[in-house]
Design an enzyme around this catalytic site. Sequence first.
Site, PDB file in Angstrom:
ATOM      1  N   HIS A  82      55.393  56.665  33.676  1.00  0.00           N
ATOM      2  CA  HIS A  82      54.733  55.204  33.128  1.00  0.00           C
ATOM      3  C   HIS A  82      53.872  55.476  31.975  1.00  0.00           C
ATOM      4  O   HIS A  82      53.380  56.538  31.741  1.00  0.00           O
ATOM      5  CB  HIS A  82      53.900  54.469  34.120  1.00  0.00           C
ATOM      6  CG  HIS A  82      52.962  53.469  33.546  1.00  0.00           C
ATOM      7  ND1 HIS A  82      53.546  52.082  33.557  1.00  0.00           N
ATOM      8  CD2 HIS A  82      51.735  53.360  32.901  1.00  0.00           C
ATOM      9  CE1 HIS A  82      52.794  51.220  32.986  1.00  0.00           C
ATOM     10  NE2 HIS A  82      51.502  52.026  32.603  1.00  0.00           N
ATOM     11  N   ASP A 161      46.502  42.019  40.836  1.00  0.00           N
ATOM     12  CA  ASP A 161      46.283  42.563  39.407  1.00  0.00           C
ATOM     13  C   ASP A 161      46.889  41.499  38.586  1.00  0.00           C
ATOM     14  O   ASP A 161      45.721  41.409  37.308  1.00  0.00           O
ATOM     15  CB  ASP A 161      47.216  43.679  39.287  1.00  0.00           C
ATOM     16  CG  ASP A 161      47.008  44.249  37.984  1.00  0.00           C
ATOM     17  OD1 ASP A 161      45.854  44.547  37.577  1.00  0.00           O
ATOM     18  OD2 ASP A 161      47.939  44.238  37.304  1.00  0.00           O
ATOM     19  N   ARG A 168      40.129  39.113  33.481  1.00  0.00           N
ATOM     20  CA  ARG A 168      39.517  40.054  32.927  1.00  0.00           C
ATOM     21  C   ARG A 168      39.865  39.994  31.187  1.00  0.00           C
ATOM     22  O   ARG A 168      38.764  40.056  30.314  1.00  0.00           O
ATOM     23  CB  ARG A 168      40.150  41.531  33.096  1.00  0.00           C
ATOM     24  CG  ARG A 168      39.387  42.140  34.534  1.00  0.00           C
ATOM     25  CD  ARG A 168      40.174  43.352  35.028  1.00  0.00           C
ATOM     26  NE  ARG A 168      40.214  44.108  34.381  1.00  0.00           N
ATOM     27  CZ  ARG A 168      41.016  45.179  33.836  1.00  0.00           C
ATOM     28  NH1 ARG A 168      42.262  45.224  34.824  1.00  0.00           N
ATOM     29  NH2 ARG A 168      41.384  46.173  33.191  1.00  0.00           N
ATOM     30  N   SER A 183      44.546  49.002  38.164  1.00  0.00           N
ATOM     31  CA  SER A 183      45.307  47.962  37.800  1.00  0.00           C
ATOM     32  C   SER A 183      46.734  48.534  37.494  1.00  0.00           C
ATOM     33  O   SER A 183      47.812  48.276  38.018  1.00  0.00           O
ATOM     34  CB  SER A 183      44.760  47.309  36.243  1.00  0.00           C
ATOM     35  OG  SER A 183      45.936  46.491  35.668  1.00  0.00           O
ATOM     36  N   LYS A 187      50.160  48.731  40.288  1.00  0.00           N
ATOM     37  CA  LYS A 187      51.835  48.416  39.993  1.00  0.00           C
ATOM     38  C   LYS A 187      52.568  49.338  40.188  1.00  0.00           C
ATOM     39  O   LYS A 187      53.507  49.414  40.905  1.00  0.00           O
ATOM     40  CB  LYS A 187      51.783  47.914  38.853  1.00  0.00           C
ATOM     41  CG  LYS A 187      51.006  46.516  38.579  1.00  0.00           C
ATOM     42  CD  LYS A 187      51.234  45.997  36.966  1.00  0.00           C
ATOM     43  CE  LYS A 187      50.100  46.705  36.472  1.00  0.00           C
ATOM     44  NZ  LYS A 187      49.406  45.978  35.322  1.00  0.00           N
TER      45      LYS A 187
HETATM   46  N1  URA Z   1      47.432  47.924  31.494  1.00  0.00           N
HETATM   47  C1  URA Z   1      47.371  47.324  32.702  1.00  0.00           C
HETATM   48  O1  URA Z   1      48.261  47.173  33.413  1.00  0.00           O
HETATM   49  N2  URA Z   1      46.142  47.015  33.083  1.00  0.00           N
HETATM   50  C2  URA Z   1      44.932  47.197  32.462  1.00  0.00           C
HETATM   51  O2  URA Z   1      44.119  46.770  32.958  1.00  0.00           O
HETATM   52  C3  URA Z   1      45.376  47.906  31.233  1.00  0.00           C
HETATM   53  C4  URA Z   1      46.376  48.242  30.402  1.00  0.00           C
END
Ligand code: URA
Length: 435
Positions: A82, A161, A168, A183, A187
């Site tokens: 990632h 999320d 957010r 966050s 995932k």
């Molecule tokens: N990317 C994400 O997936 N989450 C965040 O909070 C910031 C960047």
Amino acid sequence: MRMYDLIMKKRNGGILTEEEINYMVSEYTADRIPDYQMSAMMMAIYFRGMTEAETVALTMAMAHSGDMMDLSGIQGVKVDKHSTGGVGDKTSIALTPMVAACGVKIAKMSGRGLGHTGGTIDKLESFAGFSTGITAQQFLRQVNEIGISIMGQTLDIAPADKKLYALRDVTATVDNMSLIASSIMSKKLASGADAIVLDVKTGSGAFMKKEEDAFALAKEMVAIGNRAGRKTIAVVSDMDQPLGCAVGNALEVQEAIATLKGQGPSDFTELCMTLGSYMLMAGGKAQEEEEARKMLHGVIEDGSALEKLAMFVKAQGGDPAAVQDPSLLPQADIIEEITAQESGYVQRIDCEEIGICSLLLGGGRETKESKIDLSVGLILHKKTGDPVAPGESLASIYANDPQKLEMAKERFLKAYHITAEKSRRQSLIKGTVME
Ligand code: URA
């Protein structure tokens, strides 16, 4: 349990228990906690912070809020990769076939781009017919058969999320380290891989502008991954200038293909080698970095990494002929050179501005609904530290619309800073965090 009490506890500097965090996440996902209360909680967390145990609990609660991908039907160690995102970041397109050609299974979920950074799925759609809209069964079968598949976010991965991130985004609570780490990792954990290699970007084109913040984020994510039982390694890498030379979807695919032929730009090739080595070590295919690098060079030299990309593209409905002949990828009508006015050295490139140039040309998405032009973008001929002479080309701009070309040109010239003093090249790899 009452959300009001939890908000007050956090506001006063208390530490939330796992049970309290689970309650808050599940009730919010089920729409039984209103946005205004969760906004207050996010702001309390923003100012008070979270301990490592709280961050892990939040991550696990969000990961389990939707589908958890089960990759147990795939033999061998599954390694995911990632990137926190950046300009010209086409790493997944070159790196995943390299690693798969070395025998590590790649079962990856990717997203589309929004704003000045592009997404892997958009780039892959430069291959005519290519689709990431495959079922979970097709995905698993393909990984078992050819060792690699990339699917879009068709499953309901970490819906908590998704909801929280949107909140957010409009309440000025995105840039908190624990919230970002949980966050991203929620995932990744829900996507099911046994090991995760993270590329945390730092610099003018990255989310984390300061190196120390990038390291802090890397440490939090590695701690979360390891505590959740997934071997997690993070590399902190430079995004103070675009990665490689190509920025724009089909142009980046073309550069990824050149890299698999051993003809890629040195910075991009080095990043693939570094991340690839950790993926091979995490996947149990190599004991140490030198051995891993040898394997990666081997699959480039013998053509098997390029062949793996062709197999992957074909398996997902794309035209594999474009892997051998990149002129079959989408092509822009206009190519214009931008030349230097003065002599000197490239002191600095405003990376985000270069991403915006590509966006203005039509290569990015301003809103979720925008349709992107895969053929447009830029090829940079000069990078930070390079000498330039008057009349030399700084970049080629690929466009289809003369008006958009003019807007991008204007922006481009402001992004390049050329001065008389010699400037230092930046180091690409800032460091690695393993535990
Ligand atoms: N990317 C994400 O997936 N989450 C965040 O909070 C910031 C960047």
